[in-house]
Design a protein around this motif. Structure first.
Motif, short mmCIF file in Angstrom:
data_model
loop_
_atom_site.label_atom_id
_atom_site.label_comp_id
_atom_site.label_asym_id
_atom_site.label_seq_id
_atom_site.Cartn_x
_atom_site.Cartn_y
_atom_site.Cartn_z
N LEU A 172 68.58 73.62 48.54
CA LEU A 172 69.54 72.52 48.61
C LEU A 172 70.01 72.03 47.24
CD1 LEU A 172 67.69 70.55 51.41
CD2 LEU A 172 69.78 71.87 51.69
N SER A 173 69.46 72.60 46.18
CA SER A 173 69.83 72.22 44.82
C SER A 173 69.69 73.44 43.94
CB SER A 173 68.95 71.07 44.31
OG SER A 173 67.58 71.43 44.36
N SER A 174 70.12 73.32 42.70
CA SER A 174 70.07 74.49 41.81
C SER A 174 68.67 74.81 41.33
CB SER A 174 70.98 74.26 40.60
OG SER A 174 70.53 73.14 39.85
N LEU A 175 67.73 73.89 41.56
CA LEU A 175 66.36 74.07 41.10
C LEU A 175 65.43 73.31 42.03
CD1 LEU A 175 64.57 75.26 38.83
CD2 LEU A 175 65.02 73.18 37.51
N SER A 176 64.32 73.95 42.42
CA SER A 176 63.39 73.30 43.35
C SER A 176 62.01 73.91 43.19
CB SER A 176 63.87 73.46 44.79
OG SER A 176 63.92 74.84 45.13
N ALA A 177 61.03 73.25 43.79
CA ALA A 177 59.65 73.73 43.72
C ALA A 177 58.96 73.44 45.04
CB ALA A 177 58.90 73.05 42.57
N THR A 178 58.00 74.28 45.38
CA THR A 178 57.18 74.03 46.56
C THR A 178 55.74 74.41 46.28
OG1 THR A 178 57.10 74.24 48.98
CG2 THR A 178 57.39 76.27 47.72
N SER A 179 54.87 74.04 47.22
CA SER A 179 53.44 74.28 47.09
C SER A 179 52.95 75.13 48.24
CB SER A 179 52.68 72.95 47.09
OG SER A 179 51.28 73.15 47.23
N PHE A 180 51.99 76.01 47.95
CA PHE A 180 51.31 76.79 48.98
C PHE A 180 49.83 76.43 49.07
CE2 PHE A 180 54.71 79.92 47.52
CZ PHE A 180 55.60 79.53 48.51
N PHE A 181 49.51 75.19 48.72
CA PHE A 181 48.15 74.68 48.95
C PHE A 181 47.79 74.94 50.41
CE2 PHE A 181 45.24 71.12 49.94
CZ PHE A 181 44.29 71.30 48.94
N PRO A 182 46.53 75.25 50.72
CA PRO A 182 46.18 75.69 52.07
C PRO A 182 46.65 74.78 53.21
CG PRO A 182 44.35 76.09 50.60
CD PRO A 182 45.38 75.35 49.79
N ALA A 183 46.71 73.46 52.97
CA ALA A 183 47.08 72.54 54.04
C ALA A 183 48.58 72.41 54.22
CB ALA A 183 46.47 71.16 53.76
N LYS A 184 49.39 73.04 53.39
CA LYS A 184 50.84 72.92 53.50
C LYS A 184 51.35 73.72 54.69
CE LYS A 184 51.08 70.56 49.64
NZ LYS A 184 51.36 69.11 49.65
N PRO A 185 52.60 73.47 55.12
CA PRO A 185 53.15 74.25 56.24
C PRO A 185 53.05 75.75 56.02
CG PRO A 185 54.53 72.34 55.84
CD PRO A 185 53.51 72.35 54.73
N LEU A 186 53.33 76.22 54.81
CA LEU A 186 53.05 77.61 54.43
C LEU A 186 52.02 77.55 53.32
CD1 LEU A 186 53.66 80.65 54.67
CD2 LEU A 186 55.39 80.35 52.88
N GLY A 187 50.79 77.90 53.64
CA GLY A 187 49.72 77.77 52.66
C GLY A 187 48.97 79.07 52.45
N CYS A 188 48.49 79.29 51.24
CA CYS A 188 47.67 80.47 50.97
C CYS A 188 46.19 80.09 51.11
CB CYS A 188 48.01 81.08 49.62
SG CYS A 188 47.97 79.95 48.21
N TYR A 189 45.30 80.91 50.59
CA TYR A 189 43.86 80.65 50.69
C TYR A 189 43.31 80.23 49.33
CZ TYR A 189 44.02 82.73 55.35
OH TYR A 189 44.31 83.02 56.66
N GLY A 190 44.03 79.32 48.70
CA GLY A 190 43.69 78.80 47.39
C GLY A 190 44.89 78.02 46.90
N ASP A 191 45.08 77.96 45.61
CA ASP A 191 46.28 77.30 45.08
C ASP A 191 47.41 78.30 44.93
OD1 ASP A 191 45.81 74.49 44.66
OD2 ASP A 191 44.32 75.04 43.15
N GLY A 192 48.62 77.81 45.11
CA GLY A 192 49.79 78.64 44.94
C GLY A 192 51.04 77.79 45.05
N GLY A 193 52.15 78.32 44.56
CA GLY A 193 53.42 77.60 44.64
C GLY A 193 54.55 78.51 44.24
#
Length: 359
Positions: A172-193
């Protein structure tokens, strides 16, 4: 009952996760293996932007995005006080000043009507957070950014998979960030983003910055960080992407079901026009929150509070910016169990326990 049930999800995708992780173990490219590029392409296609840069965490994704804009000492960045500390923390870590502007009382997102008054000659960016699973009013922030020559960075750590007028969060913008912390809607098995951009120059800068600022081996035109995502985590995320859209749909259905059952009982989440939500948290407002939480705990229903202390009141980020709406929300918000594997029976149990706790 679990607040978030990651084990149920793993049972669903166990064979795929195990096979993809085994492939990494066999090829041995644990850092920047082929799964990284595959994931970046998959995520960029999903969001609808040309560039995705996988990162070691959502926090590092925010940091690298701002570093790519050369934000630093003497600069100001406008953001919300009602979010996890990482948003304000990364601004301050770069030596810039977080300027906290109050939130909309219905969506809890940064209120665009209040942002322009906070802009000064030192303002370098605006960072709205798409809180609790729904997008901020990114069109309004984009208009403000274009008017004042300011980049807008969506912090989509809680909203990956949500849409606004048919466009996906992080696109929705020219720059953005998200998280893949395990509890997020899309999460990995550790930290990620990940960071996303429509700008090829920002894409190049962020790829260098996440890898110690190097543009080729042992050549470093800028200072960066070790912000690379592990290949094993990319493998996990590729497996989860296979079922993600189905989980997004289920989250929406569960959120609507909660709201229908609780509408006359508590203040339920308000979906802004044109928005869908992934309900990273299903958050209500209650009086006497501590007592209500204690009663729910006794009934076997876990709860959480996101967030009890606004960022402007945190000792490390303290300012006297007036944010009365955020202050009031911080005293009343409470999140209920929410994940795609929550059964209707469990949801009914939560609703019944909350009704009992409030009487």
């Amino acid at each position: 009952m679990q607040f978030i049930d990651l084990q149920a999800q793993y049972r669903r995708i166990q064979a795929d996760v195990d096979a993809r992780m085994r492939a990494v173990l066999e090829h041995g490219q644990y850092v920047m293996g082929p799964e990284i590029e595959a994931l970046e392409q998959r995520l960029a296609d999903y969001v609808g932007v040309p560039h995705c840069v996988a990162m070691s965490s959502g926090t590092d994704a925010l940091l690298v995005a701002m570093m790519a804009l050369d934000i630093g000492p003497g600069d100001e960045v406008i953001t919300t006080p009602f979010t996890f500390i990482a948003t304000g923390e990364m601004i301050a870590l770069l030596g810039a000043k977080p300027v906290f502007v109050d939130i909309d009382p219905l969506t809890y997102n940064l209120d665009p009507a209040l942002v322009e008054a906070a802009i000064t000659p030192r303002t370098r960016a605006v960072v709205p957070v798409s809180l609790y699973g729904q997008c901020a009013d990114m069109e309004a922030f984009t208009r403000i950014g274009e008017k004042h020559g300011l980049p807008v960075i969506e912090d989509g750590a809680q909203s990956f998979g949500a849409t606004r007028h048919g466009r996906r969060s992080c696109g929705l913008s020219s720059l953005s960030a998200t998280s893949f912390f395990p509890a997020k809607p899309l999460g990995c098995y550790g930290d990620g983003g990940a960071a996303f951009t429509t700008d090829p120059d920002l894409d190049r800068r962020m790829r260098e910055l996440r890898n110690h600022g190097q543009d080729r081996r042992y050549h470093h035109p800028r200072l960066g960080i070790n912000g690379r995502l592990d290949t094993l985590q990319a493998a996990v995320l590729l497996a989860k992407m296979e079922i993600f859209e189905d989980e997004v749909q289920v989250r929406g259905q569960l959120g609507a079901r909660y709201s229908a059952a609780l509408a006359d009982l508590v203040q339920t989440p308000h979906l802004a026009a044109g928005n869908t939500s992934v309900y990273a948290q299903y958050t209500v407002q209650v009086d006497q929150r501590d007592a209500v939480q204690a009663r729910l705990k006794d009934a076997g229903v876990p709860t959480a509070v996101h967030y009890p202390v606004p960022l402007n009141q945190q000792p490390a980020l303290y300012t006297d910016d007036p944010v009365p709406v955020a202050d009031a929300a911080a005293e009343r918000v409470m999140s209920l169990p929410m994940h795609p594997y929550l059964t209707e029976a469990e949801q009914d149990e939560v609703v019944a326990a909350l009704k009992a706790a409030l009487t």
